[in-house]
Design an enzyme around this catalytic site. Structure first.
Site, PDB file in Angstrom:
ATOM      1  CD  GLU A   1       1.360  40.652  62.223  1.00  0.00           C
ATOM      2  OE1 GLU A   1       1.797  40.277  63.322  1.00  0.00           O
ATOM      3  OE2 GLU A   1       1.778  41.671  61.635  1.00  0.00           O
TER       4      GLU A   1
ATOM      5  CB  THR B   1       0.060  47.638  56.279  1.00  0.00           C
ATOM      6  OG1 THR B   1      -0.059  47.272  57.673  1.00  0.00           O
ATOM      7  CG2 THR B   1       0.693  48.998  56.176  1.00  0.00           C
TER       8      THR B   1
ATOM      9  CG  ASP C   1       4.227  48.333  58.898  1.00  0.00           C
ATOM     10  OD1 ASP C   1       3.435  49.234  59.210  1.00  0.00           O
ATOM     11  OD2 ASP C   1       3.930  47.129  58.970  1.00  0.00           O
TER      12      ASP C   1
ATOM     13  CG  ASN D   1      -3.031  53.125  56.980  1.00  0.00           C
ATOM     14  OD1 ASN D   1      -3.579  54.014  56.348  1.00  0.00           O
ATOM     15  ND2 ASN D   1      -2.599  52.023  56.399  1.00  0.00           N
ATOM     16  CB  THR D   2      -1.090  52.836  63.506  1.00  0.00           C
ATOM     17  OG1 THR D   2      -2.035  51.834  63.112  1.00  0.00           O
ATOM     18  CG2 THR D   2      -1.358  53.245  64.928  1.00  0.00           C
TER      19      THR D   2
HETATM   20  N1  DGL Z   1       0.792  48.639  60.111  1.00  0.00           N
HETATM   21  C1  DGL Z   1      -0.374  48.931  60.919  1.00  0.00           C
HETATM   22  C2  DGL Z   1      -1.285  49.900  60.160  1.00  0.00           C
HETATM   23  O1  DGL Z   1      -1.244  50.022  58.949  1.00  0.00           O
HETATM   24  C3  DGL Z   1      -1.132  47.684  61.281  1.00  0.00           C
HETATM   25  C4  DGL Z   1      -0.428  46.818  62.280  1.00  0.00           C
HETATM   26  C5  DGL Z   1      -0.303  47.462  63.638  1.00  0.00           C
HETATM   27  O2  DGL Z   1      -1.330  47.672  64.334  1.00  0.00           O
HETATM   28  O3  DGL Z   1       0.823  47.735  64.028  1.00  0.00           O
HETATM   29  O4  DGL Z   1      -2.081  50.566  60.781  1.00  0.00           O
END
Ligand code: DGL
Length: 278
Positions: A163, A198, A15, A79-80
């Site tokens: 966060e 996430t 992640d 997801n990104t």
């Molecule tokens: N882990 C990222 C997501 O699921 C969210 C945090 C980020 O922007 O890095 O898109």
């Protein structure tokens, strides 16, 4: 070319930062028997506003690192990264650097479930600006269900709220209502909304509070975990390369102590991360 080995290794979970721990937690509930190696690129998080090129470059570096640590299978629990890097890594890089290894994302498994849930075929997606702009959810949903309509809503304030441990504060009420209203203004027939990031399950209480009752809210941790279990059942050649032991180790590109203290927001156990450089 990455050295190929048949020796079993941990399942890699990547992640941009902490959020993937919410996916890892669900994976470990369903598949506790395997060893896991989690890597959070905390030094360069968040990825949500970053360009395609950078997300791809950073994600590929992380995947190569996890391969070098013996992982045959890596889950992009972000997801990104799944939206902006997965396809290139699968199609362009893996055949060259590690033809027998696999990288899987979180978008496809989530999308596969949505057809069972919606009645109206109008689906909402909450995600980072990067995930929403990529159009990845729309593309994947329309591959399976060309008649469904997909409405994306970027929620840039939700990751910082989580966060900064403000998920229960008044700022969360304000920004949860704001993005829910913005989504439902796009279409009042939406009956299913995917939490395509996430961090968002940690806002579930407030999202449920402000979302109309008839709308199903879909977090993805459990879905990804079940999908991974199914993948391993269908791919015994990969399953036997996933080491059994039930352990979990954590790597971070930022300060390890900081990681250990903030990881507690996402997992209910004490973690001891190791700092690495990508
Ligand atoms: N882990 C990222 C997501 O699921 C969210 C945090 C980020 O922007 O890095 O898109």
């Amino acid at each position: 070319m990455v050295l190929e080995t048949k020796q079993a290794g941990p399942i890699g979970v990547f992640d941009s930062g902490f959020g993937g721990l919410s996916i890892l937690r669900e994976i470990r509930k369903v598949l506790p028997q395997y060893d896991y190696l989690f890597l959070g690129d905390n030094a360069r998080a968040p990825y949500g506003n970053r360009s395609f090129d950078l997300v791809y470059e950073f994600t590929l570096q992380a995947v190569k690192h996890l391969f070098s640590k013996g992982c045959h299978l890596v889950i992009l629990a972000c997801n990104t990264a799944s939206a902006k890097a997965l396809r290139s890594i699968q199609q362009r890089d893996l055949p060259v650097i590690a033809p027998t290894r696999r990288v899987l994302g979180v978008i496809r498994p989530t999308v596969e479930k949505v057809g069972d849930i919606t009645h109206t075929g109008h689906i909402g997606i909450f995600g980072t600006p990067g995930t929403i702009q990529s159009g990845s959810y729309n593309i994947e949903i329309n591959k399976l269900h060309p008649n469904f309509k997909v409405y994306g809503q970027a929620c840039p304030m939700w990751v910082p709220l989580v966060e900064n441990q403000e998920s229960d504060g008044p700022g969360a009420d304000y920004f949860v209502q704001k993005y829910i209203n913005a989504l439902l203004e796009q279409c009042d027939d939406i009956d299913s909304v995917i939490l395509g990031c996430t961090h968002y399950p940690l806002l579930m209480g407030k999202i449920r509070q402000y979302m109309p009752q008839h709308v199903t809210v879909i977090p993805q941790g459990e879905i990804v975990a079940e999908s991974l279990a199914d993948y391993l059942r269908r791919h015994p050649e990969m399953e036997c390369r996933c080491r059994r032991g039930g352990t979990c180790h954590y790597l971070t590109t930022e300060d390890a102590e900081k990681f250990d203290s903030l990881a507690g927001i996402f997992v209910n156990e004490q973690v001891h991360a190791e700092k690495i450089t990508l």
